[in-house]
Write an enzyme that holds these catalytic residues in place. Structure first.
Site, mmCIF file in Angstrom:
data_model
loop_
_atom_site.group_PDB
_atom_site.id
_atom_site.type_symbol
_atom_site.label_atom_id
_atom_site.label_comp_id
_atom_site.label_asym_id
_atom_site.label_seq_id
_atom_site.Cartn_x
_atom_site.Cartn_y
_atom_site.Cartn_z
ATOM 1 N N GLY A 293 0.735 -1.155 -0.102
ATOM 2 C CA GLY A 293 0.111 -0.161 0.052
ATOM 3 C C GLY A 293 0.734 1.241 -0.041
ATOM 4 O O GLY A 293 1.941 1.354 -0.464
ATOM 5 N N SER A 294 0.389 2.352 0.661
ATOM 6 C CA SER A 294 0.946 3.743 0.677
ATOM 7 C C SER A 294 2.407 3.591 1.230
ATOM 8 O O SER A 294 3.040 4.720 0.873
ATOM 9 C CB SER A 294 -0.038 4.672 1.218
ATOM 10 N N THR A 295 2.820 2.744 1.841
ATOM 11 C CA THR A 295 4.324 2.621 2.403
ATOM 12 C C THR A 295 5.449 2.641 1.221
ATOM 13 O O THR A 295 6.285 3.202 1.602
ATOM 14 C CB THR A 295 4.515 1.567 3.599
#
Length: 691
Positions: A293-295
């Site tokens: 995801g956004s990591t």
């Protein structure tokens, strides 16, 4: 009638030839036995007239980085039988089955078969408990003996079980570092050799030889027992609070690649690993893959800045979506973020903004950085079962390139991600993660030290510095606000990834601190949290904050103070045994901040200790519990605005009684707040309904 001389001569020749052939055959047979098969036959003979009992070496101890034992070996008894010495097999098996809690019929079969095959010795049960050993000794059975072996014990039970692994019945490493470093830990077995007769009975005056074993070497890990405790404590609390399926926390030194903590929940106790399903033995931190995801946007941003396709002040406009090859890709925020700089794109975790960066990079350059940060290959960590993740550049088209830019369509392992983010923290240099620190001899002398292994320079020092500032801004101004730690500069990124199963999510947070001089990097992953909250910033962020704050405090990294107050110091007051709200007020009056740890009403300990001199605005950790105070006299707490139950619980916790008048919320009390009274004093509290 006489036999002709000619016939006699022929017969003599034939007899002579036969004798010669027989003689040569016998000589050949002797040569074959004496020279060709001599070693083999000698071994077989030795097996027949000697009894050979192995003596197991003591397996090396495994320590944490500070010398705390995490795996030790102790000497225990194993029961051995000499089948030829056993006269009544059924009686012996009956008595042994009771003492050792074994199946009688199986014992009869094993002993009978060994006796029929004339085996010298067999194991009955290995590595038994002290109680079992005492029970067998009391039986005093003929043909039943004991031999000493070592058994593996894990004094901290479940702590770091996925790192340590476990051993088998022969003390061979089967998982974790027990497996990886087995050749160092195991040692060399010894033997007890004694002469026996044809029935494998020990000769009274026979020769007995003892060959001592060589004990294994010791292993020191990079794991810190205290930080591991912190990680496991917070992870366990989080799984209960959010009803999550499982979770992982990794804490790493980004400068050296040393893993300070690696926690997976649920876990198992390696002392009794067979009682747990094998799926719990799996080390999710290195063996499981998930969509980051956004990591993963940290990787996209780093690549974009390094290649110069984006600058921190570049302007973006997010209408709430972006179209790529006819496919509409939405932003997590309905209506979008509008006009924003690239720094704000990262702060807001804006998907369309990252898609633009990914498209500007292009497939080839983006793949180069993804590979450069270590994705798609193992990190080489010294733990078994490491996965490569799922990344196939040949299947990347325009849409796949867009989704990968914000962390979907690529699967990574937790260890890959923490290593990649640590590269940013380490000025762009990727370091191989590892859990072994040194091999030690029995005297504690270092035989071999495992030094940091720099893999490659992924991004420049300048780009890494810029990324640190941006990620610090994510925590200060963006989606990572709940990971903010008072007094510290924290850099990090939230992540929320939807799993292929509908309604299932992975919430995560990855970051490091202090942001300008990173000493610790940490990754928190919560798999399938239940309830209305699914976002990484809301779920994983506070867990990261707790783990990082406690770990920084433990390793001695002091909070930064405002420059104008650098010279002001105050003495820490004693808040132990006080109601937690009163303790916070006292700290506030002395110019100090408070952070509460635990659940309950009473402060049972504090850090720093009372009397310590600290800078003004320092944070004092108040450790609270639901236990009753023993402080006398007691400071009466302020109950105004609290319910009947809350007031009763608070007064009970501080050692006071309550007299209740009315219902609703506390409006008046006698004695008043702040007065010191003796233990057991009754406080009259007037309650009333408040509008």
């Amino acid at each position: 009638m006489s036999v002709p001389v000619k016939v006699i001569k022929r017969r003599l020749v034939i007899l002579l030839l036969f004798s010669l052939i027989l003689s040569f055959s016998l000589m050949g047979r002797v040569f074959w036995i004496q020279f060709v098969r001599s070693d083999e036959l000698r071994e077989r003979a030795l097996d027949q007239w000697t009894k050979d009992i192995p003596v197991e070496p003591k397996r090396g101890t495994i320590y944490d980085r500070n010398g705390n034992p995490l795996a030790i070996s102790a000497t225990v008894d194993s029961v051995v039988a000499s089948p030829q010495d056993i006269k009544d097999i059924e009686k012996t098996a009956t008595l042994l089955s009771t003492a050792l809690n074994m199946d009688k019929e199986s014992l009869i079969q094993v002993i009978s078969e060994a006796k029929s095959k004339k085996k010298a010795t067999i194991f009955i049960k290995r590595k038994i408990s002290d109680e079992e050993s005492e029970a067998v000794r009391k039986l005093n059975l003929k043909g039943i003996y004991f031999t000493k072996e070592t058994k593996r014990f894990y004094p901290e039970r479940n702590l770091a079980s996925h790192v340590l692994g476990f051993t088998g019945i022969d003390s061979q490493g089967l998982d974790g570092v027990e497996l990886i470093y087995d050749k160092y830990l195991r040692g060399v077995p010894g033997r007890i050799v004694s002469e026996t007769d044809a029935l494998s009975r020990k000769l009274p005056f026979g020769v007995e030889k003892y060959i001592p074993p060589e004990d294994g070497l010791n292993l020191q890990l990079t794991i810190d027992k205290v930080i591991q405790h912190i990680a496991e404590r917070e992870l366990e609390k989080a799984l209960v609070e959010h009803g999550a399926k499982r979770g992982t926390i990794i804490v790493m030194d980004p400068r050296t690649g040393e893993i300070l903590a690696m926690a997976n929940k649920p876990d198992y106790d390696p002392n009794d690993f067979k009682k747990y399903p094998p799926k719990l033995w799996r080390n999710s931190a290195v063996s499981d893959v998930y969509e980051p995801g956004s990591t993963f946007k940290i990787i996209t941003a780093s690549a974009g800045l390094e290649e110069g396709v984006v600058r921190p002040d570049d302007k973006f406009f997010d209408p709430g979506y972006i179209i790529v090859s006819g496919v509409r890709i939405g932003c997590w925020r309905h209506g979008g973020h509008g006009s924003q700089t690239f720094v704000q794109v990262v702060e807001n975790s804006c998907n369309p903004g990252f898609v633009e960066v990914g498209m500007k990079l292009g497939k080839d350059r983006f793949v180069k950085y993804i590979r450069g940060f270590g994705f798609g290959d193992t990190t080489g960590i010294d733990l078994p079962g490491e996965a490569r993740g799922i990344f196939d550049p040949s299947k990347i088209g325009p849409v796949e390139l867009a989704t990968i830019s914000f962390g979907q369509g690529i699967s990574v392992t937790p260890i890959q991600l923490i290593a990649a983010v640590s590269a940013v923290a380490n000025d762009g240099k990727l370091i191989q993660p590892h859990v072994a620190k040194a091999i030690l001899d029995k005297n504690g002398k270092v035989i071999h030290e495992f030094t940091p292994n720099a893999v490659r320079q992924v991004i420049s020092h300048e780009t890494a510095q810029e990324m640190k500032k941006i990620l610090e801004s994510v925590v200060t101004n963006g989606t990572g606000g709940r990971a903010k730690i008072e007094g510290y500069k924290v850099a990090g990124k939230t992540g929320t990834a939807e799993k292929y199963a509908a309604g299932k999510y992975v919430a995560s947070f990855v970051g490091f601190a202090p942001a300008d001089d990173p000493r610790l990097a940490a990754l928190v992953i919560i798999d399938e949290p239940m309830g209305g909250t699914i976002y990484g910033g809301q779920i994983a962020g506070p867990i990261f904050k707790k783990v990082m704050a406690d770990s920084l405090n433990y390793i001695g990294i002091k909070p930064e103070m405002p420059p104008e107050e650098d010279g002001l110091t105050v003495k820490v007051p004693d808040t132990r045994n006080l109601f937690v709200e009163d303790a916070k007020k006292i700290l506030e009056q002395n110019g100090l901040l408070a952070r509460v740890e635990g659940d309950g009403y009473v402060v049972w300990d504090q850090v720093p200790a009372p009397g310590a001199e600290v800078k003004k605005n320092s944070t004092v950790i108040l450790k609270v519990s639901d236990s009753r105070t023993n402080k006398d006299p007691v400071t009466v707490p302020d109950l105004r605005g609290r319910t009947v139950k809350e007031s009763s619980d608070i007064l009970n916790a501080v050692g006071l009684n309550i007299e209740i008048n009315g219902t609703g919320f506390a409006v008046k009390q006698t004695p008043p707040p702040g007065v010191e009274v003796g233990l057991g004093t009754t406080v009259k509290v007037q309650f009333d309904q408040m509008e």
